[in-house]
Design an enzyme around this catalytic site. Structure first.
Site, short mmCIF file in Angstrom:
data_model
loop_
_atom_site.label_atom_id
_atom_site.label_comp_id
_atom_site.label_asym_id
_atom_site.label_seq_id
_atom_site.Cartn_x
_atom_site.Cartn_y
_atom_site.Cartn_z
N HIS A 1 -1.76 21.13 -9.26
CA HIS A 1 -0.56 20.30 -9.32
C HIS A 1 0.58 20.96 -10.07
O HIS A 1 1.72 20.46 -10.02
CB HIS A 1 -0.90 18.93 -9.92
CG HIS A 1 -0.13 17.81 -9.30
ND1 HIS A 1 -0.48 16.49 -9.43
CD2 HIS A 1 0.99 17.80 -8.55
CE1 HIS A 1 0.36 15.72 -8.78
NE2 HIS A 1 1.29 16.50 -8.24
N ASP B 1 -1.85 9.99 -8.58
CA ASP B 1 -2.64 10.87 -9.46
C ASP B 1 -3.47 10.00 -10.40
O ASP B 1 -3.08 8.87 -10.73
CB ASP B 1 -1.66 11.72 -10.28
CG ASP B 1 -2.26 13.00 -10.83
OD1 ASP B 1 -3.47 13.02 -11.12
OD2 ASP B 1 -1.51 13.98 -11.00
N HIS C 1 -3.80 11.16 -13.34
CA HIS C 1 -3.20 11.60 -14.61
C HIS C 1 -1.68 11.58 -14.49
O HIS C 1 -1.13 11.77 -13.40
CB HIS C 1 -3.64 13.04 -14.93
CG HIS C 1 -5.11 13.29 -14.76
ND1 HIS C 1 -5.68 13.62 -13.54
CD2 HIS C 1 -6.13 13.23 -15.65
CE1 HIS C 1 -6.99 13.77 -13.70
NE2 HIS C 1 -7.29 13.53 -14.96
N ASP D 1 0.35 13.76 -16.17
CA ASP D 1 0.83 15.15 -16.21
C ASP D 1 2.12 15.29 -17.01
O ASP D 1 3.01 16.07 -16.63
CB ASP D 1 1.00 15.71 -14.80
CG ASP D 1 -0.31 15.81 -14.04
OD1 ASP D 1 -1.37 15.74 -14.67
OD2 ASP D 1 -0.26 15.94 -12.79
N HIS E 1 -1.30 22.54 -15.08
CA HIS E 1 -1.35 21.43 -14.13
C HIS E 1 -1.30 20.07 -14.83
O HIS E 1 -1.16 19.05 -14.16
CB HIS E 1 -2.57 21.54 -13.20
CG HIS E 1 -3.90 21.22 -13.80
ND1 HIS E 1 -5.03 21.00 -13.03
CD2 HIS E 1 -4.31 21.09 -15.08
CE1 HIS E 1 -6.05 20.74 -13.82
NE2 HIS E 1 -5.64 20.80 -15.07
N ASP F 1 -1.96 14.07 -5.53
CA ASP F 1 -3.10 14.73 -6.14
C ASP F 1 -4.35 13.99 -5.65
O ASP F 1 -4.47 12.78 -5.85
CB ASP F 1 -2.98 14.64 -7.67
CG ASP F 1 -4.06 15.40 -8.42
OD1 ASP F 1 -5.20 15.42 -7.94
OD2 ASP F 1 -3.77 15.93 -9.50
N ASP G 1 -7.18 13.73 -6.77
CA ASP G 1 -8.00 13.01 -7.75
C ASP G 1 -7.46 11.60 -8.03
O ASP G 1 -8.05 10.85 -8.80
CB ASP G 1 -8.21 13.82 -9.03
CG ASP G 1 -6.98 13.92 -9.92
OD1 ASP G 1 -6.10 13.07 -9.88
OD2 ASP G 1 -6.93 14.90 -10.71
N GLU H 1 -4.73 19.85 -5.55
CA GLU H 1 -5.97 19.68 -6.31
C GLU H 1 -7.21 19.44 -5.43
O GLU H 1 -8.23 18.97 -5.92
CB GLU H 1 -5.85 18.57 -7.37
CG GLU H 1 -4.78 18.84 -8.42
CD GLU H 1 -5.15 19.91 -9.44
OE1 GLU H 1 -6.29 20.41 -9.41
OE2 GLU H 1 -4.27 20.24 -10.27
#
Length: 303
Positions: free
Chosen positions: A98, A125, A127, A129, A142, A228, A230, A273
């Site tokens: 990412h 995502d 997260h 980030d 990332h 992303d 995830d 990712e």
């Protein structure tokens, strides 16, 4: 007029914590992303994979791992996305990790500003980030792209859009968040970021969440989705490097993508990712292709 999608592969794990994301672009091709988009009615240009430095897997320096290499990869991404937008194509950047969103969204922000468009970024995502070199426990870039895009990253990774911050806090909406470091929580509040975490999704559902996230998207908006993998629950998408349990289900993410498509304003896309080394028979890549289809307009019935 048939819209052209340009596939841009960025095969690197330069900003990641584990090896394998560099194989993501070819896993999407194996899952027949080009053919799927062609059957959906798009003209597809596969620009192949960008070239860049190898990942040295070295220790952090001044709180950052692989800064010089990350700059090189992001410059390559920036140039490719810039060229695709300049040619009137929809760039689909296939990562890679990412951190590559720094180059991608910086190019998108420059074009949106040149066209007098408002930019809205959906950051899908687990997260947020928004770490920096001073707060990141790992130094992995990332975990820092949003900070860089907001103008708070290292000088080498900011200012690419023509001004220090490619984005203002009002331009980004986070969806699916469920893993936030302690100092990131403080940064989110200080920056005034709009975060729809999993508690919000649980309480309000994906439909109401997306209605909120997209409520001011209009005909003068360039919508960019930074996806992303995830973000999804790992039960549906195991092939990611930083999996976090308790994410949106496959059906919830389909609705997210369909509602984004309904705006008619999608202008660019990151898919990042995907880590085939951690996947099961390319299942995560196949899920990604199905979700990309929905984002680009596939629906069960004519609407």
């Amino acid at each position: 007029m048939i819209q052209t999608v340009e596939l841009i592969g960025a095969p690197t794990d330069i900003g990641a914590s584990v090896r394998g994301a560099g194989m993501g672009p070819d896993a999407l091709r194996v899952a027949d992303l080009p053919g799927t988009l062609a059957r959906l009615g798009f003209a597809v240009v596969d620009a192949g994979n960008l070239a860049g430095p190898a990942t040295p897997w070295s220790a952090p320096s001044d709180g950052l791992r692989h800064l010089d290499e990350a700059v090189a990869w992001n410059r390559a991404v920036y140039d490719a996305v810039d060229a695709a937008l300049g040619a009137g194509r929809l760039p689909l950047m296939m990562g890679g990790d990412h951190s590559l969103a720094i180059g991608s969204i910086s190019a998108v922000a420059w074009h949106a500003r040149q066209r007098g468009q408002k930019l809205r970024v959906l950051w899908l995502d687990a997260h947020t980030d928004v770490n920096t070199h001073g707060t990141s426990p790992s130094g992995n870039i990332h975990g820092m792209p949003v900070s860089c895009l907001l103008g708070h990253g290292p000088a080498a990774l900011t200012g690419w859009s023509g001004q220090r911050a490619a984005l203002g806090p009002e331009a980004i909406r986070f969806i699916g968040i469920r893993s936030v470091d302690a100092e990131e929580k403080q940064a989110i509040r200080a920056l005034g970021l709009t975060v729809f975490d999993m508690r919000h999704l649980d309480e309000h559902g994906m439909r109401n969440t997306m209605t909120e996230a997209l409520q001011d998207v209009d005909d003068d908006t360039h919508l960019h989705v930074s996806f992303d993998l995830d973000c999804l629950d790992p039960a549906d998408a195991p092939g990611v490097g930083t999996a976090v349990r308790g994410g949106p289900t496959y059906r919830e993410m389909q609705l997210c993508m369909e509602m984004a498509a309904d705006t008619g304003r999608l202008g660019s896309l990151d898919v990042v990712e995907l880590n085939p080394a951690l996947d099961v028979r390319n299942r995560t890549a196949e899920v990604a292709v199905e979700l990309i289809e929905s984002l680009l307009g596939k629906s069960t019935l004519a609407r």
